[in-house]
Design a protein around this motif. Structure first.
Motif, mmCIF file in Angstrom:
data_model
loop_
_atom_site.group_PDB
_atom_site.id
_atom_site.type_symbol
_atom_site.label_atom_id
_atom_site.label_comp_id
_atom_site.label_asym_id
_atom_site.label_seq_id
_atom_site.Cartn_x
_atom_site.Cartn_y
_atom_site.Cartn_z
ATOM 1 N N VAL A 139 0.841 -1.209 0.000
ATOM 2 C CA VAL A 139 0.000 0.000 0.000
ATOM 3 C C VAL A 139 0.872 1.254 0.000
ATOM 4 O O VAL A 139 0.572 2.243 -0.688
ATOM 5 C CB VAL A 139 -0.947 0.004 1.220
ATOM 6 N N THR A 140 1.984 1.224 0.735
ATOM 7 C CA THR A 140 2.903 2.360 0.780
ATOM 8 C C THR A 140 3.478 2.654 -0.595
ATOM 9 O O THR A 140 3.598 3.816 -1.004
ATOM 10 C CB THR A 140 4.051 2.087 1.770
ATOM 11 N N LEU A 141 3.824 1.604 -1.334
ATOM 12 C CA LEU A 141 4.373 1.787 -2.683
ATOM 13 C C LEU A 141 3.312 2.245 -3.668
ATOM 14 O O LEU A 141 3.611 2.931 -4.648
ATOM 15 C CB LEU A 141 5.000 0.466 -3.162
ATOM 16 N N LEU A 142 2.066 1.885 -3.407
ATOM 17 C CA LEU A 142 0.974 2.235 -4.311
ATOM 18 C C LEU A 142 0.580 3.701 -4.209
ATOM 19 O O LEU A 142 0.233 4.334 -5.215
ATOM 20 C CB LEU A 142 -0.242 1.350 -4.001
ATOM 21 N N TYR A 143 0.653 4.257 -3.007
ATOM 22 C CA TYR A 143 0.125 5.609 -2.788
ATOM 23 C C TYR A 143 0.684 6.674 -3.742
ATOM 24 O O TYR A 143 -0.095 7.464 -4.297
ATOM 25 C CB TYR A 143 0.343 6.059 -1.337
#
Length: 312
Positions: A139-143
């Protein structure tokens, strides 16, 4: 007097070259701890709730250091993803990656090292928490890329910034089963409801942050909650704050926490009222100041949580 005898005008001294360490500290926003404090307070509050009091020094250290490391790694990824956008925004144009002082490959390498250090801390917990950390990283990489396609990418950030909550419950209450099917038992429904409530807080403060750059973001085509909400931005921020405080207040009350917990919620609510006075005119300085002071809202809730578990 000939031209050769005229003294040359001295050139101004060029700024001394910055060390790599100085650039890396700037890259991870080391001089702006408000960012990792926004992640830390709800995570630690959840840790106290999960442990029904002090969680022990091991888990306290794991989640405190892990929060700092993962927020720092997220800054590296975010700056690489936004480098082309940041050069058009006055506030971010001089960031190390955007200015070219640190290459994208170098920034990603720094981020990878920090993420691995954080993962090493998670490995000292238990299997369900390790699995959840993988989801949190995704999720951190997606943001950073969500703002290109999602009308309110702050919601994605809200999930990323709130994932320490179910991880805290898992670290305290989860077992040693490596099966993915064991995760639901390791994370009670309360943790997910706390995550949803905290997501509203992230929406509130990151909308304030987006209000600072709205004019620049409109020019370069980035999607933000401030742009999506339009003239209802201030009302939206206040509604998000309200949803956060009401949900966390109700969930804490359901746990049977003492009245000191509700005093913490009330202290946070008073700060929210102050934030309204800072953002209601939508000035850049006011909105940015409100954003930067948000960690005190989280601290008030955390302090109320800790005091509620102290022996009477």
């Amino acid at each position: 007097m000939n031209a050769s005898s005229v003294p040359a005008t001295p050139k101004p001294d060029a700024p001394p070259p910055r060390s790599r360490l100085s650039l890396y500290l700037d890259l991870i926003r080391w001089n702006r701890p408000a960012g990792w404090l926004l992640l830390l307070w709800p995570t630690l509050a959840a840790l106290w709730m999960a442990a029904d009091g002090f969680p022990g020094w091991h888990l306290l250290a794991v989640f405190t250091l892990g929060t700092v490391l993962m927020r720092s790694a997220g800054c590296c990824v975010n700056d690489v993803a936004d480098a082309e956008f940041d050069r058009h925004v006055k506030r971010t144009a001089q960031r190390p990656v955007t200015s070219g002082a640190v290459s994208k490959q170098e920034a990603l390498a720094v981020g990878a090292v920090l993420a691995l250090l954080a993962f090493g801390l998670v490995l000292t917990t238990n299997p369900p928490t390790i699995w959840l950390s993988v989801v949190a990283l995704a999720v951190t990489l997606l943001y950073p890329y969500a703002k290109r396609v999602v009308s309110m990418p702050q919601a994605v950030l809200g999930v990323a910034f709130s994932f320490g909550i179910p991880m805290a419950f898992s670290a305290v209450q989860g077992g040693q089963d490596w099966a993915l099917a064991a995760i639901p038992a390791a994370v009670p429904a309360l943790a997910w409801w706390l995550l949803v409530g905290n997501l509203f807080w992230v929406l509130a403060y990151d909308t304030e942050y987006a209000m600072v750059d709205r004019d620049d973001d409109l020019k370069i085509g980035i999607k933000t909650s401030a742009i999506t909400l339009g003239r209802f931005d201030v009302a939206g921020v206040m509604l998000f704050y309200g949803a956060y405080l009401i949900s966390w207040g109700a969930l804490g009350h359901g746990l049977g926490l003492l009245k000191t917990y509700l005093i913490g919620i009330a202290a946070a609510a008073l700060q929210v009222g102050w934030h309204f006075t800072m953002i209601r005119h939508r000035s850049r300085d006011g909105c940015f100041r409100a954003f930067r002071l948000n960690h005190w809202v989280g601290f008030a809730v955390f302090a109320g949580t800790v005091i509620s578990y102290l022996p009477s």
